[in-house]
Scaffold this active site. Structure first.
Site, short mmCIF file in Angstrom:
data_model
loop_
_atom_site.label_atom_id
_atom_site.label_comp_id
_atom_site.label_asym_id
_atom_site.label_seq_id
_atom_site.Cartn_x
_atom_site.Cartn_y
_atom_site.Cartn_z
N HIS A 48 5.44 8.39 -9.96
CA HIS A 48 5.66 9.82 -10.09
C HIS A 48 7.06 10.17 -9.59
O HIS A 48 7.60 9.47 -8.75
CB HIS A 48 4.63 10.62 -9.29
CG HIS A 48 3.21 10.36 -9.69
ND1 HIS A 48 2.71 10.74 -10.91
CD2 HIS A 48 2.18 9.76 -9.05
CE1 HIS A 48 1.44 10.39 -11.00
NE2 HIS A 48 1.09 9.78 -9.87
N ARG B 126 5.73 1.70 -5.02
CA ARG B 126 4.57 1.86 -5.90
C ARG B 126 5.05 1.87 -7.34
O ARG B 126 5.89 2.70 -7.72
CB ARG B 126 3.80 3.15 -5.59
CG ARG B 126 2.59 3.30 -6.51
CD ARG B 126 1.63 4.37 -6.05
NE ARG B 126 2.18 5.72 -6.22
CZ ARG B 126 1.48 6.83 -5.99
NH1 ARG B 126 0.22 6.74 -5.55
NH2 ARG B 126 2.03 8.02 -6.16
N GLU C 249 -8.32 4.57 -6.54
CA GLU C 249 -8.25 6.02 -6.66
C GLU C 249 -9.19 6.57 -7.72
O GLU C 249 -8.97 7.66 -8.25
CB GLU C 249 -6.81 6.46 -6.94
CG GLU C 249 -6.13 5.72 -8.06
CD GLU C 249 -4.66 6.05 -8.17
OE1 GLU C 249 -4.24 7.10 -7.66
OE2 GLU C 249 -3.92 5.26 -8.79
N ASP D 165 -6.72 11.76 -6.73
CA ASP D 165 -7.26 11.24 -7.98
C ASP D 165 -8.71 10.80 -7.80
O ASP D 165 -9.53 10.94 -8.71
CB ASP D 165 -6.42 10.07 -8.49
CG ASP D 165 -5.14 10.54 -9.16
OD1 ASP D 165 -5.22 11.40 -10.06
OD2 ASP D 165 -4.06 10.05 -8.79
#
Length: 257
Positions: A42, A67, A143, A169
């Site tokens: 993200h 990540r 998640e 999530d």
């Protein structure tokens, strides 16, 4: 995060970085954070910027993580060669995905990472590959409710070092609002379950949290080993809001002179 990286019982605290700024890790560590999770899933961080930031972080920092957006081994290799000490793979829901993460993260015989060091003495030791495997953590992010249900098979993947919970999530997968810091309900039950499974397999457990008081309670209850506490843009937004709010009505007050 490897269990021997916990520093004698200390709970490491990292933050999520989504902007391509070299100075942010310096400021965060100076403030007391232990490290960073560079977020290529993200935000604005691309691979080139992330690799540059990793090279700017002192190589003895064991908590320089990244990540990734998928289990594609190509960006994983670039990030590791630039100095990442941990790779967080999102939405892991099966043992095969956990095995793919380990394969991309570890040198043979534990994995398939190719040997092409681009930084001198990144992993000091008699055996560069053994030292690299000891230094680098394979972190599966769970998640979804499916990931929680399959936690036993995921965590039992050989070479997996840690599980990282994505609570927002995870909440959505249970039909709940997409937020973190759950005190009760299915997300809380999932945290307890994952603690039991990871402890049984000698794997560490972390979670993202937006509030220090919530993270402190998780530590006190023995539910997690480390946290990702805050996101750079969220923390900056909070600072902006607090600062401008400090002016109060003075912004619109008429001058008395």
């Amino acid at each position: 995060m490897k269990r021997d990286a916990l520093g004698g019982g200390r709970h490491p605290v990292l933050y999520h970085q989504t902007v391509p700024a070299f100075s942010v890790p310096e400021w965060a560590v100076a403030a007391g954070y232990d490290g960073v999770i560079l977020d290529l899933q993200h935000g604005e961080l691309g691979l080139e910027a992330a690799c540059g930031i990793l090279r700017s972080i002192p190589r003895d920092n064991a908590y320089a993580y990244a990540r990734v957006g998928s289990l594609d081994p190509a960006p994983v290799l670039r990030l590791l060669d630039s100095g990442a000490r941990g790779i967080v793979a999102p939405t892991v829901e099966s043992r095969s995905q956990a095995e793919a993460l380990v394969a991309a993260t570890k040198y043979p015989p534990a994995g398939n990472r190719s040997l092409g060091p681009s930084r001198p003495a990144l992993y000091p030791g008699d055996s560069y590959t053994d030292a690299g495997n000891r230094a680098v953590s394979a972190v599966a992010q769970i998640e979804t409710s499916t990931g929680v249900h399959r936690a036993e098979e995921i965590v039992s993947a050989p070479g997996l070092d840690s599980v990282y919970i994505g609570p927002a999530d995870l909440a959505v997968s249970y039909g709940l609002p997409g937020r973190g810091d759950w005190e009760e309900g299915p997300v809380r039950k999932a945290i307890v379950h994952l603690r039991e499974v990871t402890r049984a397999h000698g794997v560490t457990l972390g979670i993202y949290s937006g509030r220090p008081e919530y993270a402190a309670r998780l530590f006190a209850d023995g539910l997690v080993d480390y946290v990702g506490l805050g996101i750079d843009l969220v923390l900056l937004n909070r600072a902006f809001g607090d600062t401008i709010a400090g002016l109060g009505p003075a912004r619109s007050a008429r001058s008395t002179t």
